[in-house]
Motif scaffolding. Structure first.
Motif, PDB file in Angstrom:
ATOM      1  N   LEU A  31       0.830  -1.206   0.000  1.00  0.00           N
ATOM      2  CA  LEU A  31       0.000   0.000   0.000  1.00  0.00           C
ATOM      3  C   LEU A  31       0.863   1.254   0.000  1.00  0.00           C
ATOM      4  N   LYS A  42      -1.165   6.861   2.730  1.00  0.00           N
ATOM      5  CA  LYS A  42      -1.934   5.617   2.734  1.00  0.00           C
ATOM      6  C   LYS A  42      -3.393   5.884   3.097  1.00  0.00           C
ATOM      7  N   LEU A  46      -6.612   5.071   0.741  1.00  0.00           N
ATOM      8  CA  LEU A  46      -7.715   4.249   1.235  1.00  0.00           C
ATOM      9  C   LEU A  46      -9.037   5.001   1.231  1.00  0.00           C
ATOM     10  N   SER A  51      -9.006  -1.012   0.038  1.00  0.00           N
ATOM     11  CA  SER A  51      -7.949  -1.998   0.273  1.00  0.00           C
ATOM     12  C   SER A  51      -7.115  -2.148  -0.997  1.00  0.00           C
ATOM     13  N   LYS A  52      -5.971  -2.809  -0.834  1.00  0.00           N
ATOM     14  CA  LYS A  52      -5.134  -3.099  -1.999  1.00  0.00           C
ATOM     15  C   LYS A  52      -5.878  -4.010  -2.963  1.00  0.00           C
ATOM     16  N   GLU A  53      -6.598  -4.970  -2.425  1.00  0.00           N
ATOM     17  CA  GLU A  53      -7.360  -5.890  -3.270  1.00  0.00           C
ATOM     18  C   GLU A  53      -8.414  -5.146  -4.091  1.00  0.00           C
TER      19      GLU A  53
END
Length: 213
Positions: A31, A42, A46, A51-53
């Protein structure tokens, strides 16, 4: 000056994130890496994606949308050189504007036939199959030469579009990228010189008396 819209900002974030995912893979992209690449904290990143996904899936979805738009514009053309040329021109324009997305698609496609693990469990779906559909390729069988040419073209497109953006000369690079992609597919690009005709061979005389000493 008007502020960019949320959609525009999100698309720029997704393209830069896609470029990182393409270079390092999903598992090896943090991230913090993503936030640094897009110029956000970060927490700020967000705020756009939870999320990163979610960011990864959104990048792939945006790639699918662009690929579908290109496919829709060439779907009425018969298979052949003219369709290939139009598809390449449209893909080059997408790649120059969104080089990260094309790099991510190229990474997935280039992993075919290797032991490389996919970045998610989707396999060859979405953007990957759409791109192959553009050029009438079945990645699981059929014409091996055509498959190799399409994979090579996409790899060249990803590298060259990134290079054009780094050089800051997308307009100047565009015709040369198109030419290179068409060459990879086996078509001469704009302004290409046709191959020279073979020199005529002189047949041997049928009467031995006509042979000169």
């Amino acid at each position: 000056m008007a502020r960019p819209t949320r959609q525009y900002a999100d698309e720029r974030i997704l393209d830069r994130a896609a470029g990182l995912f393409a270079r390092h893979g999903f598992a090896h992209t943090s991230l913090k890496d993503l936030a640094d690449a897009v110029g956000l904290s970060k927490a700020g990143l967000l705020h756009h994606f939870p999320s990163k996904e979610a960011l990864f899936q959104a990048a792939r979805e945006m790639g699918r949308v662009h690929s579908q738009q290109v496919l829709d514009r060439v779907a009425g053309l018969p298979a052949g050189a003219a369709r290939d040329r139009r598809a390449v021109e449209l893909l080059v324009d997408v790649a120059l504007d969104r080089p990260g997305l094309v790099a991510l698609a190229s990474r997935a496609i280039s992993a075919l036939g290797t032991d490389e693990e996919p970045d998610d469990d989707s396999g060859l779906e979405g953007i990957d199959r759409l791109v192959f559909s553009l050029f009438g390729v079945d990645p699981e069988g059929g014409d091996t030469e055509r498959l190799v040419r399409v994979v090579g073209m996409l790899s060249a497109l990803a590298v060259l579009s990134l290079s054009a953006n780094r050089a800051g000369d997308r307009t100047g690079w565009r015709p040369h990228i198109i030419t290179t992609c068409l060459d990879a597919l086996g078509h001469g690009g704009p302004g290409a010189t046709p191959p020279a005709a073979p020199a005529p061979t002189r047949s041997a005389p049928s009467d031995p008396a006509q042979v000169e000493d």
